[in-house]
Scaffold this active site. Structure first.
Site, mmCIF file in Angstrom:
data_model
loop_
_atom_site.group_PDB
_atom_site.id
_atom_site.type_symbol
_atom_site.label_atom_id
_atom_site.label_comp_id
_atom_site.label_asym_id
_atom_site.label_seq_id
_atom_site.Cartn_x
_atom_site.Cartn_y
_atom_site.Cartn_z
ATOM 1 N N ASP A 54 0.642 -1.306 0.068
ATOM 2 C CA ASP A 54 -0.131 -0.152 0.230
ATOM 3 C C ASP A 54 1.018 1.264 0.186
ATOM 4 O O ASP A 54 1.511 1.834 1.137
ATOM 5 C CB ASP A 54 -0.928 -0.033 1.209
ATOM 6 C CG ASP A 54 -2.040 1.022 1.174
ATOM 7 O OD1 ASP A 54 -2.167 1.718 0.239
ATOM 8 O OD2 ASP A 54 -2.908 1.208 2.161
ATOM 9 N N ALA A 55 1.050 1.595 -1.176
ATOM 10 C CA ALA A 55 1.919 2.965 -1.311
ATOM 11 C C ALA A 55 1.319 4.058 -2.177
ATOM 12 O O ALA A 55 2.102 5.304 -2.148
ATOM 13 C CB ALA A 55 3.209 2.380 -2.387
ATOM 14 N N LYS A 56 0.355 3.736 -2.781
ATOM 15 C CA LYS A 56 -0.720 4.886 -3.438
ATOM 16 C C LYS A 56 0.495 6.037 -4.297
ATOM 17 O O LYS A 56 0.171 6.953 -4.141
ATOM 18 C CB LYS A 56 -1.238 5.598 -2.446
ATOM 19 C CG LYS A 56 -2.290 4.922 -1.527
ATOM 20 C CD LYS A 56 -3.220 5.726 -0.712
ATOM 21 C CE LYS A 56 -4.025 4.892 -0.060
ATOM 22 N NZ LYS A 56 -3.591 3.889 1.150
ATOM 23 N N ARG A 57 1.419 5.090 -4.931
ATOM 24 C CA ARG A 57 2.309 6.127 -5.810
ATOM 25 C C ARG A 57 1.420 6.683 -7.109
ATOM 26 O O ARG A 57 0.443 6.286 -7.159
ATOM 27 C CB ARG A 57 3.184 5.298 -6.350
ATOM 28 C CG ARG A 57 4.143 4.439 -5.363
ATOM 29 C CD ARG A 57 4.998 5.547 -4.293
ATOM 30 N NE ARG A 57 5.907 4.940 -3.566
ATOM 31 C CZ ARG A 57 6.240 5.137 -2.576
ATOM 32 N NH1 ARG A 57 5.747 6.516 -1.789
ATOM 33 N NH2 ARG A 57 7.341 4.648 -1.813
#
Length: 274
Positions: free
Chosen positions: A93-96
């Site tokens: 879960d990095a939401k890049r």
């Protein structure tokens, strides 16, 4: 083995739609670990081992590691999950959300450094911010679509006057993920459990893509309504619970308590399919 195949295998083998989120906060650790950021791996590995036969996926949130300079512990944890729960996919879960060579580097970070099976992305900058991740064969990417936070409506709930039918932004993202952007069947969507009506709408627009659904547990999402809105026989849902599982107990029995809460949630989700 592709991400989607691995996801379906875990769904069947563990009879589960439950994703165990790993958001380590040392200030909330049990007494023997409390406040000690060097024990993040130890805490998370205990949670993983206690829930590996109950989960469809694990979702470590990278910020909780990076904030404590614990990226090396995240690498160690990812290796632990590959070794001890090889049938359960990992979603970083990095939401890049960036373009060109920067996106390429973020993709290397997610898939080569950490060895994740999938990653969360923001689609705000368009397809060229997503495409570099799709070059990694067999890997998955979940696009933010209708998120569980109250401020999600600020943009996601606005209509697009320049698109035929003037859909809401989140509806347009769902159509793109189901259609032209989903070149190799690698895309999924993030839809919050706090908005079951929107889950149902997204599922109608994207009938075959996997949905990652946060917001069950501490955020108050209705698990039964979530399943009824999003689950289909041929389209998996990945319902995340993080804090309610990780911090089910502040005592030495935290791993056992996490297992009990994970089993309760998994069984509740499974029952809702009927």
């Amino acid at each position: 083995m592709t991400f989607l195949y691995k996801l379906r295998t875990a769904e069947q083998q563990n009879a589960s739609m439950l994703c165990v989120g790993l958001d380590p906060e040392p200030s909330r650790f049990p007494a023997q670990l409390k406040g000690d950021a060097s024990r993040i791996y130890d805490f998370c590995a205990r949670i993983v081992d206690a829930t590996a036969d109950l989960a469809i996926a694990f979702k470590p949130q990278i910020a909780y590691f990076a904030a404590h300079r614990a990226e090396d512990q995240l690498e160690q944890l990812m290796e632990h999950m590959r070794r001890n729960a090889p049938h359960v996919p990992t979603i970083l879960d990095a939401k890049r959300g960036d373009i060109g060579s920067t996106a390429e580097q973020y993709a290397i970070e997610a898939f080569e450094r950490y060895g994740a099976d999938a990653v969360t992305l923001s689609p705000f900058m368009g397809f060229d911010s997503v495409e570099p991740y799709l070059r990694h064969a067999g890997k998955g990417a979940f696009l933010l679509c209708r998120t569980s936070n109250p401020g999600g409506s600020d943009l996601q709930g606005q209509r697009l006057a320049g698109v035929e039918g003037e859909p809401f932004l989140y509806e347009h993202i769902a159509r793109l993920a189901q259609g032209p952007w989903n070149l190799n069947g690698q895309l999924g969507l993030v839809v919050g459990a706090t908005y079951p009506d929107e889950i149902e709408r997204v599922r109608a627009l994207a009938p075959t893509v996997p949905l990652l659904i946060p917001g069950v547990g501490a955020q108050g999402g209705d698990a039964v309504a979530t399943v009824r809105a999003g689950w289909r026989q041929d389209a998996p849902i990945v319902v995340n619970s993080s804090r309610a599982i990780c911090y089910a107990s502040a005592g030495d029995d935290f791993a056992e308590a996490a297992r009990r809460e994970a089993q309760r949630t998994r069984d509740m989700l499974h029952a809702a399919r009927r």
